[in-house]
Design an enzyme around this catalytic site. Sequence first.
Site, PDB file in Angstrom:
ATOM      1  N   CYS A  69      -8.015  35.681   8.756  1.00  0.00           N
ATOM      2  CA  CYS A  69      -8.038  34.479   9.587  1.00  0.00           C
ATOM      3  C   CYS A  69      -6.620  34.107  10.020  1.00  0.00           C
ATOM      4  CB  CYS A  69      -8.676  33.328   8.825  1.00  0.00           C
ATOM      5  SG  CYS A  69      -8.804  31.801   9.786  1.00  0.00           S
ATOM      6  N   CYS A 124      -4.395  27.380   6.639  1.00  0.00           N
ATOM      7  CA  CYS A 124      -4.905  26.453   5.618  1.00  0.00           C
ATOM      8  C   CYS A 124      -4.284  26.836   4.268  1.00  0.00           C
ATOM      9  CB  CYS A 124      -6.419  26.523   5.547  1.00  0.00           C
ATOM     10  SG  CYS A 124      -7.241  26.276   7.144  1.00  0.00           S
ATOM     11  N   CYS A 171      -6.349  28.433   1.306  1.00  0.00           N
ATOM     12  CA  CYS A 171      -7.329  29.482   1.579  1.00  0.00           C
ATOM     13  C   CYS A 171      -6.753  30.887   1.444  1.00  0.00           C
ATOM     14  CB  CYS A 171      -7.914  29.293   2.967  1.00  0.00           C
ATOM     15  SG  CYS A 171      -9.260  30.444   3.312  1.00  0.00           S
ATOM     16  N   CYS A 204     -26.448  29.512   3.597  1.00  0.00           N
ATOM     17  CA  CYS A 204     -25.249  29.226   4.386  1.00  0.00           C
ATOM     18  C   CYS A 204     -24.437  30.499   4.582  1.00  0.00           C
ATOM     19  CB  CYS A 204     -24.383  28.186   3.675  1.00  0.00           C
ATOM     20  SG  CYS A 204     -25.296  26.707   3.166  1.00  0.00           S
ATOM     21  N   CYS A 239     -27.449  27.276   7.544  1.00  0.00           N
ATOM     22  CA  CYS A 239     -26.169  26.626   7.846  1.00  0.00           C
ATOM     23  C   CYS A 239     -25.135  27.723   8.112  1.00  0.00           C
ATOM     24  CB  CYS A 239     -25.732  25.750   6.677  1.00  0.00           C
ATOM     25  SG  CYS A 239     -24.131  24.913   6.899  1.00  0.00           S
ATOM     26  N   CYS A 283     -22.536  19.060   8.420  1.00  0.00           N
ATOM     27  CA  CYS A 283     -22.111  19.188   7.025  1.00  0.00           C
ATOM     28  C   CYS A 283     -20.592  19.137   7.029  1.00  0.00           C
ATOM     29  CB  CYS A 283     -22.617  20.510   6.443  1.00  0.00           C
ATOM     30  SG  CYS A 283     -21.952  20.907   4.805  1.00  0.00           S
ATOM     31  N   ARG A 312     -22.904  17.153  -1.929  1.00  0.00           N
ATOM     32  CA  ARG A 312     -23.018  18.489  -2.520  1.00  0.00           C
ATOM     33  C   ARG A 312     -21.834  18.805  -3.431  1.00  0.00           C
ATOM     34  NH1 ARG A 312     -24.020  20.707   1.791  1.00  0.00           N
ATOM     35  NH2 ARG A 312     -26.279  20.682   1.499  1.00  0.00           N
TER      36      ARG A 312
END
Length: 383
Positions: A81, A85, A88, A125, A158, A218, A290
């Site tokens: 990616c 972040c 991550c 998901c 999701c 979400c 969640r």
Amino acid sequence: MLRSSPSVRILAHQFRRALATHASPPTAPATRHSWSRQEIQQVYDSPLLDLVFRSASVHRQYHDPSKIQLCTLMNIKTGGCSEDCSYCSQSSRYATPTKASRLVDIEPVLEAARKAKENGSTRFCMGAAWRDLSGRKRGFERILTMVREIRGMGMEVCTTLGMLSPEQARQLKEAGLTAYNHNLDTSREYYPEVITTRSYDDRLDTISAVRDAGISVCSGGILGLGETDKDRVGLIWEMGNMPEHPESFPVNALVPIEGTPLENNEPVPYQTILRTISTARIVMPATIIRLAAGRQTLDETQQAMCFMAGANAVFTGEQMLTTPCSPWDEDKAMMGRWGLEGMRSFEQPGVARKEGARLASRSEASAAAPAQASSTLQTPSSA
């Protein structure tokens, strides 16, 4: 591993007795979208047991406290990616154990969804480590097929694929997508300390596109990024003042990963997780809350207190995106000890409302029946 003790079993017995006297929730008052930061801060700062008692009372107005939504997450495109972040391991900017891979083929994803359904999960998901879908037409078409096929199993579906345009959100809705995950992560003020390659407003624009397409939102946050209590309140304030509260609010506890800028962060204190869940339940009373990444660090009594305070969904299965996950058998055994059972697919009223005519068709009802039956978990006898 989940830990159980005689004191846990005694508490579980008492918890089941309380649930046994629970009737269907009364008609709940309208949700509020005009919270001030000061009001939410006062809620967050209240004595912890008082806070949990208040949130548990609100939870019972809007939800059946014996129901927990079981969700399974699959990483369908790992690593590589371009975002930065700082938490991550999938960012290409950091040297981490996570290796980049191509988008997974359709059949392995469908097989994973079938396995999740057989084990009682009612929401599946899928996550892809992308900034956005630009230049990924063939990959997006493959994902649309995954969504259609899994939706045809009678499961909620999701995805989290990075930033979306309104047209991409519309196509996902047409394919049968139930919900789209796009976390805000933290407060607007602290956000630049965590991510610089995507703005806070970029995230809010994607959330708006998802909501406008009729897909359930979400969106939640990560605790332990180095933020303060004011930032946790700021995150809840952002969510609580949206024109429509998120359908679900994932609460993640940072799992520090070697090679990321946050690899040496201290674990977030349990009371911070509990305060965040309780405050979010009061501010967003109809939202599913969640327990997400980091749940495996909580022992059984800590998780039970989170459920008491208003958490009513978990990720369960073999793995999260890049961090550990509690397995189905352990989770179902724990839920049995506490008198909890799995939600059916589309049981959440907000989700059912957005599904509309899809749920009314006979073929849809027929497909959903096996998933609903498999999500009813039997309660084993207590010691």
